[in-house]
Design a protein around this motif. Structure first.
Motif, short mmCIF file in Angstrom:
data_model
loop_
_atom_site.label_atom_id
_atom_site.label_comp_id
_atom_site.label_asym_id
_atom_site.label_seq_id
_atom_site.Cartn_x
_atom_site.Cartn_y
_atom_site.Cartn_z
N ASP A 31 50.19 61.19 26.25
CA ASP A 31 50.70 60.30 25.07
C ASP A 31 51.11 60.73 23.78
OD1 ASP A 31 50.15 58.62 26.85
OD2 ASP A 31 47.74 58.34 26.85
N ILE A 32 51.93 59.55 22.35
CA ILE A 32 51.41 60.43 21.94
C ILE A 32 50.01 59.69 20.48
CG2 ILE A 32 52.97 60.19 19.02
CD1 ILE A 32 55.85 59.70 21.31
N ILE A 33 49.60 60.60 20.09
CA ILE A 33 48.58 60.51 19.85
C ILE A 33 48.98 60.60 18.04
CG2 ILE A 33 46.01 60.55 19.31
CD1 ILE A 33 46.57 59.83 21.89
N LEU A 34 49.80 59.34 17.22
CA LEU A 34 50.33 59.40 16.24
C LEU A 34 49.82 58.31 15.47
CD1 LEU A 34 53.30 61.72 15.57
CD2 LEU A 34 50.86 62.43 14.79
N PRO A 35 50.17 57.95 14.47
CA PRO A 35 50.21 56.67 14.24
C PRO A 35 51.47 56.14 14.25
CG PRO A 35 49.51 57.79 12.09
CD PRO A 35 49.73 58.94 13.04
N ALA A 36 50.97 54.59 14.25
CA ALA A 36 52.30 54.10 14.99
C ALA A 36 53.35 53.84 14.10
CB ALA A 36 51.98 52.61 15.15
N GLU A 37 53.51 53.94 13.07
CA GLU A 37 54.95 54.48 11.96
C GLU A 37 55.67 55.56 12.67
OE1 GLU A 37 51.66 55.72 9.55
OE2 GLU A 37 51.84 54.20 10.56
N TYR A 38 55.08 55.91 13.23
CA TYR A 38 55.86 57.49 13.28
C TYR A 38 56.49 57.57 14.42
CZ TYR A 38 52.97 60.52 10.57
OH TYR A 38 52.64 61.66 9.28
N GLU A 39 56.47 56.31 15.74
CA GLU A 39 57.47 56.70 16.70
C GLU A 39 58.66 56.39 15.98
OE1 GLU A 39 55.62 53.93 19.26
OE2 GLU A 39 53.47 55.13 19.86
N GLU A 40 59.09 54.82 15.03
CA GLU A 40 60.00 55.02 14.92
C GLU A 40 60.65 55.77 14.18
OE1 GLU A 40 62.30 51.68 11.87
OE2 GLU A 40 61.05 51.03 13.79
N ALA A 41 60.40 56.38 13.58
CA ALA A 41 60.77 57.68 12.69
C ALA A 41 61.08 58.98 14.06
CB ALA A 41 59.66 57.78 11.59
N ILE A 42 60.75 59.02 14.72
CA ILE A 42 60.98 60.43 15.84
C ILE A 42 61.70 60.20 16.22
CG2 ILE A 42 60.16 60.68 17.84
CD1 ILE A 42 57.40 61.51 16.67
N MET A 43 62.82 58.55 16.87
CA MET A 43 63.13 57.67 17.71
C MET A 43 64.72 58.32 17.00
SD MET A 43 64.03 54.36 19.61
CE MET A 43 64.88 53.86 17.56
N TYR A 44 64.58 57.47 15.69
CA TYR A 44 65.66 57.66 15.09
C TYR A 44 65.91 58.83 14.18
CZ TYR A 44 66.67 52.77 14.97
OH TYR A 44 66.51 51.16 15.34
N ASN A 45 65.40 59.58 13.80
CA ASN A 45 65.81 60.99 13.45
C ASN A 45 66.05 62.13 14.75
OD1 ASN A 45 65.09 62.18 10.23
ND2 ASN A 45 63.58 60.33 11.60
N LEU A 46 65.22 61.95 15.97
CA LEU A 46 65.47 62.66 16.83
C LEU A 46 67.05 62.24 17.70
CD1 LEU A 46 65.07 64.12 19.60
CD2 LEU A 46 63.89 63.00 20.45
N ALA A 47 67.60 60.75 17.39
CA ALA A 47 68.61 60.62 17.49
C ALA A 47 69.49 60.99 16.79
CB ALA A 47 68.87 59.01 17.26
N VAL A 79 71.58 56.96 10.41
CA VAL A 79 71.57 57.70 9.56
C VAL A 79 70.68 57.35 8.42
CG1 VAL A 79 72.08 58.93 7.02
CG2 VAL A 79 73.72 58.99 9.79
N GLN A 80 71.16 55.43 8.24
CA GLN A 80 69.96 55.19 7.42
C GLN A 80 68.58 54.47 8.24
OE1 GLN A 80 72.85 51.50 7.04
NE2 GLN A 80 73.92 52.22 5.13
N LEU A 81 68.53 53.88 9.36
CA LEU A 81 66.99 54.05 9.77
C LEU A 81 66.56 55.29 9.85
CD1 LEU A 81 68.38 51.48 12.23
CD2 LEU A 81 66.61 50.55 10.81
N ALA A 82 66.90 55.95 9.81
CA ALA A 82 66.49 57.56 10.62
C ALA A 82 65.94 57.74 8.35
CB ALA A 82 67.01 58.76 10.98
N ALA A 83 66.53 57.71 7.89
CA ALA A 83 65.79 57.93 6.08
C ALA A 83 64.55 57.42 6.12
CB ALA A 83 66.68 57.90 5.03
#
Length: 235
Positions: free
Chosen positions: A165-181, A197-201
């Protein structure tokens, strides 16, 4: 709860590695999982990306140095840097008083101290981020009756498996997904979509705005004087 493998599959689709209805192979999942953990390790040393600071205290023993890390004197996850240090006077026990300590920023600053073994109430400290245990140098050497406190960034941590399970504040999930992409595009040597690029930033900027802390500005006492100031005479 969201798991790393879910974000990995989304990131692979964002990167164009997977199509609609496709799922990652075991090898793709393993590679992406390693990249995800490496990315979180990089984020863990950035103050405005880490969402938690720990305050760890330790009674002084008369030692000149204290180890920092799991199994050390300060038994916490080894921080790459400290964000603050203070000292607590324990006598009288009913009225402990905290004193700020100057956190020296380099070994050369600590090296300028002439008498490093002098014992008294500490006023300065230098943190050497050695591995696997960091070393906190304190000056003067704190005598008994005090408690040293360090303020350290709490690492975001590493996932043991892609199904944790990802135990982090919810806003981290989108940042992880786009930056990992973005990292996956580089890994597979394909162009990074401009939208990624834009969504990751943007997602990482949201995290930074949530975590940034700006302290109150203070002027050194020797620069503050009473009276008036003349802009023409600079007096």
């Amino acid at each position: 709860m969201t798991t790393p493998v879910e974000l990995i599959n989304l990131a692979l689709k964002q990167a164009g590695v997977l199509g609609v209805g496709q799922t990652a192979t075991a090898e793709d999942t393993s590679d992406a999982f390693k990249l995800l953990n490496m990315m979180l390790a990089q984020w863990s040393v950035k103050r405005n990306v880490v969402h938690q600071i720990i305050d760890s205290g330790l009674p002084t023993t008369g030692a000149q140095t204290y180890s920092v890390g799991i199994g050390g004197d300060f038994s916490i996850a080894r921080p790459s840097k400290l964000v603050g240090v203070y000292c607590r006077q324990l006598n009288p026990p009913s009225l402990p008083v905290d004193f700020p300590i100057e956190l020296l920023q380099s070994m050369s600053d600590y090296g300028r101290i002439s008498l490093k073994t002098m014992a008294s109430m500490p006023v300065a400290a230098y943190y050497d981020p050695q591995y696997p245990l960091g070393v906190l140098h304190v000056w003067p050497v704190p005598i008994t009756g005090y408690e040293m406190h360090i303020l350290a960034l709490v690492p975001l941590g590493q996932f043991a498996t892609p199904y944790d399970d990802i135990i982090l504040p919810a806003e981290y999930e989108e940042a992880i997904m786009y930056n990992l992409a973005g990292r996956l595009c580089s890994f597979y040597q394909i162009p990074i979509p401009q939208g990624v690029v834009q969504l990751a930033a943007s997602a990482l900027s949201t995290i930074r705005m949530a975590n940034i802390q700006v302290g109150k500005m203070y002027m050194p006492d020797n620069l503050v004087s009473g009276g008036t100031y003349n802009v023409y005479s600079d007096r």
